[in-house]
Design a protein around this motif. Structure first.
Motif, PDB file in Angstrom:
ATOM      1  N   GLU A  40       0.838  -1.207   0.000  1.00 23.84           N
ATOM      2  CA  GLU A  40       0.000   0.000   0.000  1.00 23.84           C
ATOM      3  C   GLU A  40       0.866   1.246   0.000  1.00 23.84           C
ATOM      4  O   GLU A  40       0.528   2.258  -0.632  1.00 23.84           O
ATOM      5  N   ASP A  41       2.000   1.165   0.699  1.00 24.13           N
ATOM      6  CA  ASP A  41       2.911   2.304   0.766  1.00 24.13           C
ATOM      7  C   ASP A  41       3.485   2.637  -0.619  1.00 24.13           C
ATOM      8  O   ASP A  41       3.510   3.799  -1.035  1.00 24.13           O
ATOM      9  N   LEU A  42       3.933   1.610  -1.322  1.00 25.73           N
ATOM     10  CA  LEU A  42       4.462   1.803  -2.688  1.00 25.73           C
ATOM     11  C   LEU A  42       3.380   2.388  -3.597  1.00 25.73           C
ATOM     12  O   LEU A  42       3.615   3.340  -4.341  1.00 25.73           O
ATOM     13  N   LEU A  43       2.185   1.827  -3.518  1.00 27.83           N
ATOM     14  CA  LEU A  43       1.103   2.280  -4.397  1.00 27.83           C
ATOM     15  C   LEU A  43       0.673   3.705  -4.068  1.00 27.83           C
ATOM     16  O   LEU A  43       0.358   4.493  -4.967  1.00 27.83           O
ATOM     17  N   ALA A  44       0.684   4.045  -2.783  1.00 25.01           N
ATOM     18  CA  ALA A  44       0.320   5.409  -2.379  1.00 25.01           C
ATOM     19  C   ALA A  44       1.324   6.407  -2.957  1.00 25.01           C
ATOM     20  O   ALA A  44       0.947   7.488  -3.424  1.00 25.01           O
ATOM     21  N   GLN A  45       2.610   6.030  -2.966  1.00 29.74           N
ATOM     22  CA  GLN A  45       3.619   6.919  -3.560  1.00 29.74           C
ATOM     23  C   GLN A  45       3.468   6.959  -5.079  1.00 29.74           C
ATOM     24  O   GLN A  45       3.554   8.024  -5.695  1.00 29.74           O
ATOM     25  N   HIS A  46       3.233   5.785  -5.650  1.00 29.63           N
ATOM     26  CA  HIS A  46       3.114   5.688  -7.112  1.00 29.63           C
ATOM     27  C   HIS A  46       1.950   6.540  -7.632  1.00 29.63           C
ATOM     28  O   HIS A  46       2.065   7.194  -8.670  1.00 29.63           O
ATOM     29  N   TYR A  47       0.835   6.512  -6.911  1.00 29.48           N
ATOM     30  CA  TYR A  47      -0.357   7.249  -7.359  1.00 29.48           C
ATOM     31  C   TYR A  47      -0.632   8.491  -6.512  1.00 29.48           C
ATOM     32  O   TYR A  47      -1.775   8.945  -6.437  1.00 29.48           O
ATOM     33  N   ALA A  48       0.424   9.072  -5.923  1.00 27.22           N
ATOM     34  CA  ALA A  48       0.253  10.248  -5.042  1.00 27.22           C
ATOM     35  C   ALA A  48      -0.492  11.388  -5.744  1.00 27.22           C
ATOM     36  O   ALA A  48      -1.313  12.065  -5.134  1.00 27.22           O
ATOM     37  N   SER A  49      -0.226  11.567  -7.032  1.00 26.57           N
ATOM     38  CA  SER A  49      -0.851  12.703  -7.735  1.00 26.57           C
ATOM     39  C   SER A  49      -2.350  12.511  -7.928  1.00 26.57           C
ATOM     40  O   SER A  49      -3.056  13.458  -8.292  1.00 26.57           O
ATOM     41  N   LEU A  50      -2.848  11.309  -7.669  1.00 29.41           N
ATOM     42  CA  LEU A  50      -4.282  11.045  -7.868  1.00 29.41           C
ATOM     43  C   LEU A  50      -5.030  10.925  -6.536  1.00 29.41           C
ATOM     44  O   LEU A  50      -6.211  10.561  -6.521  1.00 29.41           O
ATOM     45  N   ASN A  51      -4.372  11.263  -5.428  1.00 28.55           N
ATOM     46  CA  ASN A  51      -4.963  10.910  -4.120  1.00 28.55           C
ATOM     47  C   ASN A  51      -6.219  11.680  -3.753  1.00 28.55           C
ATOM     48  O   ASN A  51      -6.869  11.340  -2.768  1.00 28.55           O
ATOM     49  N   ARG A  52      -6.586  12.673  -4.529  1.00 29.82           N
ATOM     50  CA  ARG A  52      -7.861  13.355  -4.260  1.00 29.82           C
ATOM     51  C   ARG A  52      -8.975  12.903  -5.206  1.00 29.82           C
ATOM     52  O   ARG A  52     -10.107  13.372  -5.093  1.00 29.82           O
ATOM     53  N   LYS A  53      -8.652  12.008  -6.115  1.00 30.36           N
ATOM     54  CA  LYS A  53      -9.676  11.555  -7.070  1.00 30.36           C
ATOM     55  C   LYS A  53     -10.661  10.614  -6.377  1.00 30.36           C
ATOM     56  O   LYS A  53     -10.281   9.842  -5.494  1.00 30.36           O
ATOM     57  N   PRO A  54     -11.904  10.655  -6.797  1.00 31.50           N
ATOM     58  CA  PRO A  54     -12.908   9.771  -6.172  1.00 31.50           C
ATOM     59  C   PRO A  54     -12.583   8.289  -6.338  1.00 31.50           C
ATOM     60  O   PRO A  54     -12.940   7.481  -5.478  1.00 31.50           O
ATOM     61  N   PHE A  55     -11.904   7.928  -7.433  1.00 32.36           N
ATOM     62  CA  PHE A  55     -11.607   6.517  -7.676  1.00 32.36           C
ATOM     63  C   PHE A  55     -10.327   6.049  -6.988  1.00 32.36           C
ATOM     64  O   PHE A  55      -9.970   4.872  -7.077  1.00 32.36           O
ATOM     65  N   TYR A  56      -9.625   6.960  -6.279  1.00 35.48           N
ATOM     66  CA  TYR A  56      -8.328   6.615  -5.679  1.00 35.48           C
ATOM     67  C   TYR A  56      -8.389   5.406  -4.735  1.00 35.48           C
ATOM     68  O   TYR A  56      -7.573   4.477  -4.871  1.00 35.48           O
ATOM     69  N   PRO A  57      -9.351   5.362  -3.782  1.00 39.02           N
ATOM     70  CA  PRO A  57      -9.376   4.187  -2.883  1.00 39.02           C
ATOM     71  C   PRO A  57      -9.575   2.871  -3.637  1.00 39.02           C
ATOM     72  O   PRO A  57      -8.891   1.883  -3.353  1.00 39.02           O
TER      73      PRO A  57
END
Ligand code: GDP
Ligand code: MG
Length: 148
Positions: A40-57
């Motif tokens: 989850e840590d790797l993926l959170a960094q990988h997709y950091a720029s999308l973390n406010r998108k509704p589909f992020y979780p």
């Protein structure tokens, strides 16, 4: 160099070989390859720029749902060419002949990731691979793929 990852749906659907084949036959050089369960840590960094998108979780759940195959490909204009091989983010917009256009239907299961710029590629490779996991080698057909 660019980062490509076959997402969990691509692995489940046994598309890894066909995907690798497209990059190999195009003429690109494989310099890194591994199968892993992304944390989850790797993926959170990988997709950091999308973390406010509704589909992020749901994106993180999807990417964490099973193993992925991460690879690093090298060659002239490889970042741009890879995005073209991969096709539009939304498979409904991806042209036939592209990986997404040939193998997927829905944006939430679009089977492959590819870096979208040279700068992003550098950061993503550093995130996913150690330096020692990247190989330096000469393709014997280099002179046939490129002008000498
Ligand atoms: P990419 O660079 O083409 O992968 O696209 P993005 O960087 O914009 O988005 C990253 C990933 O998030 C995409 O490949 C999709 O798996 C997912 N994604 C992007 N937009 C949407 C969306 O609108 N809905 C859903 N469910 N997933 C999306
Ligand atoms: Mg992207």
């Amino acid at each position: 160099v660019t980062l490509v990852a076959v997402k969990p749906d691509g692995v489940q659907r046994r598309l890894v070989g066909q995907i690798i084949q497209r990059f190999e036959t195009r003429g690109f050089k494989l310099v890194g390859l591994k199968m892993l369960q992304a944390s989850e840590d790797l993926l959170a960094q990988h997709y950091a720029s999308l973390n406010r998108k509704p589909f992020y979780p749901s994106l993180l759940r999807y990417m964490n749902s099973g193993p992925v195959v991460a690879m690093v490909w090298e060659g002239h204009n490889v970042v741009k060419s890879t995005r073209m091989l991969v096709g539009d983010t939304n498979p409904a917009e991806a042209k036939p002949g592209t990986i997404r256009g040939d193998f997927s239907i829905h944006i939430s299961r679009n089977i492959i990731h590819a870096s979208d710029s040279v700068e992003v590629a550098q950061a993503e490779i550093a995130l996913w691979f150690r330096r020692s996991e990247l190989m330096e080698w000469e393709c014997c057909d280099h002179g046939s793929v490129y002008q000498l």
